[in-house]
Design a protein around this motif. Structure first.
Motif, PDB file in Angstrom:
ATOM      1  N   PRO A  39       0.783  -1.246   0.000  1.00  0.00           N
ATOM      2  CA  PRO A  39       0.000   0.000   0.000  1.00  0.00           C
ATOM      3  C   PRO A  39       0.809   1.289   0.000  1.00  0.00           C
ATOM      4  O   PRO A  39       0.473   2.230  -0.704  1.00  0.00           O
ATOM      5  CB  PRO A  39      -0.844  -0.097   1.271  1.00  0.00           C
ATOM      6  N   VAL A  45       3.543  -2.396   8.471  1.00  0.00           N
ATOM      7  CA  VAL A  45       3.396  -3.769   7.963  1.00  0.00           C
ATOM      8  C   VAL A  45       4.248  -3.959   6.699  1.00  0.00           C
ATOM      9  O   VAL A  45       4.954  -4.968   6.538  1.00  0.00           O
ATOM     10  CB  VAL A  45       1.908  -4.094   7.683  1.00  0.00           C
ATOM     11  N   CYS A  46       4.191  -2.969   5.812  1.00  0.00           N
ATOM     12  CA  CYS A  46       4.963  -3.049   4.564  1.00  0.00           C
ATOM     13  C   CYS A  46       6.457  -3.172   4.846  1.00  0.00           C
ATOM     14  O   CYS A  46       7.175  -3.890   4.156  1.00  0.00           O
ATOM     15  CB  CYS A  46       4.714  -1.814   3.702  1.00  0.00           C
ATOM     16  N   GLU A 120      -9.258   0.704   1.056  1.00  0.00           N
ATOM     17  CA  GLU A 120      -8.158   1.352   1.794  1.00  0.00           C
ATOM     18  C   GLU A 120      -7.732   2.614   1.060  1.00  0.00           C
ATOM     19  O   GLU A 120      -7.250   2.541  -0.070  1.00  0.00           O
ATOM     20  CB  GLU A 120      -6.994   0.351   1.897  1.00  0.00           C
ATOM     21  N   ARG A 131      -2.237  -5.793  -1.008  1.00  0.00           N
ATOM     22  CA  ARG A 131      -1.049  -6.655  -0.951  1.00  0.00           C
ATOM     23  C   ARG A 131      -1.280  -7.807  -1.930  1.00  0.00           C
ATOM     24  O   ARG A 131      -1.836  -8.851  -1.560  1.00  0.00           O
ATOM     25  CB  ARG A 131      -0.837  -7.181   0.469  1.00  0.00           C
ATOM     26  N   ALA A 150      -4.746  -4.415   3.030  1.00  0.00           N
ATOM     27  CA  ALA A 150      -3.611  -3.667   3.593  1.00  0.00           C
ATOM     28  C   ALA A 150      -3.315  -4.047   5.040  1.00  0.00           C
ATOM     29  O   ALA A 150      -2.173  -4.002   5.478  1.00  0.00           O
ATOM     30  CB  ALA A 150      -3.899  -2.176   3.494  1.00  0.00           C
ATOM     31  N   THR A 151      -4.355  -4.429   5.774  1.00  0.00           N
ATOM     32  CA  THR A 151      -4.176  -4.648   7.216  1.00  0.00           C
ATOM     33  C   THR A 151      -3.638  -6.039   7.565  1.00  0.00           C
ATOM     34  O   THR A 151      -3.442  -6.344   8.740  1.00  0.00           O
ATOM     35  CB  THR A 151      -5.527  -4.434   7.925  1.00  0.00           C
TER      36      THR A 151
HETATM   37  C1  BEZ Z   1       1.047  -0.854   6.861  1.00  0.00           C
HETATM   38  O1  BEZ Z   1       1.875  -1.205   6.030  1.00  0.00           O
HETATM   39  O2  BEZ Z   1       1.279  -0.919   8.055  1.00  0.00           O
HETATM   40  C2  BEZ Z   1      -0.321  -0.378   6.412  1.00  0.00           C
HETATM   41  C3  BEZ Z   1      -0.461   0.339   5.236  1.00  0.00           C
HETATM   42  C4  BEZ Z   1      -1.728   0.788   4.863  1.00  0.00           C
HETATM   43  C5  BEZ Z   1      -2.820   0.497   5.648  1.00  0.00           C
HETATM   44  C6  BEZ Z   1      -2.673  -0.253   6.813  1.00  0.00           C
HETATM   45  C7  BEZ Z   1      -1.422  -0.689   7.199  1.00  0.00           C
END
Ligand code: BEZ
Length: 228
Positions: A39, A45-46, A120, A131, A150-151
């Motif tokens: 995202p 998270v990415c 998102e 993702r 994304a979550t």
């Molecule tokens: C993340 O990579 O943490 C993330 C990115 C977009 C939405 C939610 C989490």
């Protein structure tokens, strides 16, 4: 929203990446490819996902697979963020990020490839990329796709595992069962008649008896992997 189906040729798009201007088919050459979107740069998270992909990059190379990441941020952001990811991995100073990250600030690619997550959105209300994972064969066809929101972060050990299965089944008329790992028994697909299976698998075919009396649960030893 347009997208990709299994068996489709993945478009030979051209894009700017942290490795310079890239034309997909030329970049892949005779290799397999894993093209995966995320995202946003500088997000938690990415960062963990790309960190894990970077750690596993020698394993992908050993299988003749090239990794390519993609997001809707700029090249400048990608360069800055790659340094953060290397630091997150506690990589040695001077280490280079091992695979390209494509910049798709105009969202053209993620839209064409069906990688957007309409649920998102960024601060301006624009949808972010989901993702998504595309595994691309040396024939440039889509062999597998995975789509997470994304979550939910992906599991790159699972992506390696599916590459092992895809490469094995590309060269052998077998299928891999649940949770299969290289070296485990494989399954004889339903399309192969009993007599042909006997000839095809000299190591033997084991059939599990079932209440239905149907002989569809057929196992054989894993054939030797083909050198990609
Ligand atoms: C993340 O990579 O943490 C993330 C990115 C977009 C939405 C939610 C989490």
């Amino acid at each position: 929203m347009p997208g990709m189906l299994l068996g489709d040729i993945v478009p030979n798009f051209e894009a700017d990446s942290t490795f310079g201007r890239l034309k997909l088919h030329d970049f892949l050459g005779d290799c397999w490819g894993v093209l995966f979107s995320h995202p946003r740069d500088f997000t938690p998270v990415c960062t963990t996902e790309l960190g894990r992909a970077a750690q596993l990059s020698p394993e992908f190379s050993r299988r003749n697979v090239k990794l390519i990441a993609l997001s809707v941020d700029s090249l400048e952001d990608h360069h800055g963020w790659s340094k953060d990811i290397l630091a997150y991995n506690n990589a040695e100073s001077g280490s280079e990020f091992p695979f390209p990250i494509i910049a798709d600030a105009g969202r053209h690619l993620v839209e064409t490839l069906g990688m957007l997550d309409p649920e998102e959105k960024d601060q301006t209300g624009m949808p972010l990329s989901a993702r998504c994972v595309f595994v691309i064969g040396p024939d440039k066809k889509l062999k597998l796709s995975i789509l997470y929101p994304a979550t939910t972060g992906r599991n790159f050990d699972e992506i390696l595992r599916v590459v092992d299965s895809l490469q094995l089944t590309a060269h052998n008329r077998v299928a891999t069962p649940v949770d299969w790992r290289p070296g485990d028994s494989v399954m004889v697909p339903p399309s192969i008649p009993e007599q042909e299976a006997v000839a095809l698998f000299p190591a033997g075919v084991y059939t599990k008896d079932l209440p239905s009396g149907k002989k569809y649960l057929r196992y054989t030893a894993q054939p030797n992997p083909h050198q990609e």
